[in-house]
Design an enzyme around this catalytic site. Structure first.
Site, short mmCIF file in Angstrom:
data_model
loop_
_atom_site.label_atom_id
_atom_site.label_comp_id
_atom_site.label_asym_id
_atom_site.label_seq_id
_atom_site.Cartn_x
_atom_site.Cartn_y
_atom_site.Cartn_z
N ARG A 55 0.82 -1.22 0.00
CA ARG A 55 0.00 0.00 0.00
C ARG A 55 0.85 1.27 0.00
O ARG A 55 0.41 2.32 -0.45
CB ARG A 55 -0.95 0.03 1.20
CG ARG A 55 -2.05 1.10 1.02
CD ARG A 55 -2.89 1.35 2.27
NE ARG A 55 -2.19 2.13 3.25
CZ ARG A 55 -1.87 1.72 4.47
NH1 ARG A 55 -2.18 0.51 4.87
NH2 ARG A 55 -1.22 2.51 5.30
N TYR A 109 -11.82 15.44 -18.28
CA TYR A 109 -12.44 14.15 -18.04
C TYR A 109 -13.52 14.33 -16.98
O TYR A 109 -13.29 15.02 -15.97
CB TYR A 109 -11.36 13.17 -17.57
CG TYR A 109 -11.86 11.78 -17.32
CD1 TYR A 109 -12.20 10.94 -18.37
CD2 TYR A 109 -12.00 11.30 -16.03
CE1 TYR A 109 -12.66 9.66 -18.14
CE2 TYR A 109 -12.46 10.01 -15.79
CZ TYR A 109 -12.79 9.20 -16.85
OH TYR A 109 -13.25 7.94 -16.61
N ASP A 181 -2.91 16.27 -17.40
CA ASP A 181 -3.35 14.91 -17.71
C ASP A 181 -3.06 14.68 -19.19
O ASP A 181 -3.70 15.28 -20.06
CB ASP A 181 -4.84 14.77 -17.41
CG ASP A 181 -5.40 13.38 -17.72
OD1 ASP A 181 -4.79 12.65 -18.52
OD2 ASP A 181 -6.47 13.05 -17.17
N LYS A 206 -5.54 3.31 -20.20
CA LYS A 206 -5.69 3.59 -21.63
C LYS A 206 -4.42 3.15 -22.38
O LYS A 206 -4.11 1.98 -22.38
CB LYS A 206 -6.01 5.07 -21.84
CG LYS A 206 -7.05 5.62 -20.84
CD LYS A 206 -8.42 4.97 -20.95
CE LYS A 206 -9.35 5.29 -19.78
NZ LYS A 206 -9.53 6.72 -19.49
C1 LIG Z 1 -10.01 7.42 -18.35
C2 LIG Z 1 -9.46 8.74 -18.01
C3 LIG Z 1 -9.23 9.11 -16.69
C4 LIG Z 1 -9.60 8.23 -15.52
O1 LIG Z 1 -8.84 7.06 -15.53
P1 LIG Z 1 -9.28 5.70 -14.76
O2 LIG Z 1 -8.09 4.82 -15.00
O3 LIG Z 1 -10.54 5.22 -15.38
O4 LIG Z 1 -9.45 6.07 -13.33
C5 LIG Z 1 -8.68 10.35 -16.45
N1 LIG Z 1 -8.36 11.19 -17.45
C6 LIG Z 1 -8.57 10.86 -18.74
C7 LIG Z 1 -8.20 11.84 -19.81
C8 LIG Z 1 -9.12 9.63 -19.06
O5 LIG Z 1 -9.33 9.32 -20.36
#
Ligand SMILES: *Cc1c(COP(=O)(O)O)cnc(C)c1O
Length: 395
Positions: A55, A109, A181, A206
């Protein structure tokens, strides 16, 4: 990292870093692939020695993949967490305190928007949202108490690419932390830290994972910021499961070749869609017709890789989009993005379901809007599938 690979580190390309990054060169009899370390805890050292506990994020496999991510991003340090939202929320919570103010892009997002707009105010942190394409909006949103600027590029689902230069300058001049991000871009197409962004976060679910089989997130930046995020993660608990980390390491080995193929397939599909009568508009930063094409060409590393996401609007509206999605055979209708399989979704049913049709239209997402995550299939097969589905969309 072994002395050898550290000495070579800066000169290795992204493909090599995806394969060799973060790890020691194996010796005779060692496994070539870093083994899955499926252990929550580790034998104690002497008094005062660091406690290893999964953790805490210091399972040796978690540490290895954190270093690999840092090398791919050109960062001092990196950390793997249990999801993209874990990476985002732990990063933001690590960097702001009650009374602080955040300035963020309004094109985010959905769950990030929920975090900033609904969750942080409960902790005494306010956020001002700025339309990312309004050049002066960023400056006028700043307050005395602003600590952080937060944005995404390319944005979902309209794939806008903000000109980062002025925002980097503004953040540095005011001593603010700039967090980005870069999930849609990946380090193959954009390395935000190289242009002055302070902290980069990704949903590793992703492209970094790339196979639709894991949920994970990463953060990369300076050692001190990443340590703060790790401390926050320790308290809230969204650590990365070792099995996920092992899968992520495997995904990173092919990140560069995969993203290049995503780029190529997406470019071919975007150009082809532009020539179709059924399609009213195609949004892809690689097309000259995209409002941010010039910015994206300058920003993206290779200058010719614009990502695997393509959005388009069917002239026949929502009904045509429903028929189109229903007729697809190879492309799968599913949320998420960035993996081997091509996926299609309509934002009016997913990310933007909470808005009225008029509100969505004002955001550039009219009914008929389709978001395509172009996968790694053969481009010809994808084009054939899109063609037959477009032909059925009008009937
Ligand atoms: C999918 C996504 C997230 C969130 O990611 P998770 O792995 O589903 O928590 C955040 N930012 C973007 C741009 C995303 O496409």
């Amino acid at each position: 990292m072994s002395r050898l690979s550290r000495a070579r580190g800066p000169r290795l390309g992204l493909s090599s870093l995806g394969i060799h990054g973060g790890s020691e060169a194996p010796g005779p009899g060692d496994p070539l692939v870093p083994p899955l370390i499926q252990s929550s805890t580790f034998m104690a050292g002497g008094p005062g020695d660091e406690v290893l506990y999964t953790r805490y994020g210091n399972n040796p496999l978690q540490l290895l993949v954190g270093r690999k991510v840092a090398e791919l991003e050109g960062a001092e340090a990196g950390l793997v967490l249990g999801s993209g939202m874990a990476a985002i929320s732990m990063t933001v919570l690590a960097l702001v305190r009650s009374g602080d103010h955040v300035v963020a892009s309004s094109h985010l997002y959905g769950t990030t928007l929920t975090l900033l707009r609904d969750e942080l105010p409960r902790r005494g942190i306010e956020t001002t949202l700025v339309d990312p394409s309004s050049g002066r909006g960023w400056r006028s949103a700043l307050r005395e108490s602003t600590r952080l600027i937060y944005l995404e590029a390319p944005t979902n689902p309209t794939l806008r690419v903000v000109d980062l230069g002025p925002i980097v300058e503004l953040a540095h001049a005011r001593g603010l932390t700039l967090v980005m991000d870069a999930t849609f871009a990946t380090p193959v197409n954009l390395r935000p830290l190289e242009i002055g962004v302070d902290v980069v976060v990704h949903s590793a679910t992703k492209y970094l994972g790339g196979h639709h089989d894991l949920v994970g997130g990463v953060v990369a930046g300076t050692r001190s910021v990443v340590d703060e995020v790790a401390e926050t993660m320790k308290v809230y608990g969204p650590a990365a499961d070792p099995h996920m980390v092992w899968l992520l390491d495997r995904g990173l080995r092919t990140l560069d070749v995969r993203v290049r193929r995503h780029n190529e397939n997406a470019m071919a599909i975007a150009r082809w869609l532009e020539g179709r009568d059924e399609v009213g508009a195609v949004l892809y930063p690689g097309l000259e017709s995209h409002p941010d094409h010039v910015v994206a060409s300058e920003l993206f590393r290779a200058g010719d890789g614009f990502g695997g996401m393509v959005s388009f609007v069917l002239s026949g509206g929502g009904k045509a989009a429903d028929r189109f999605v229903g007729a697809l055979e190879l492309v799968r209708a599913a949320p998420s993005l960035g993996g081997a399989t091509s996926l299609v979704s309509q934002p009016r049913y997913t990310s933007h379901v909470g808005l009225s049709a008029a509100e969505r239209a004002s955001w550039g997402i009219p009914d008929g809007f389709v978001r395509l995550s172009v996968g790694l299939e053969d481009a010809d097969d994808l084009l054939r599938d899109l063609e037959q589905a477009l032909e059925s969309s009008g009937t």
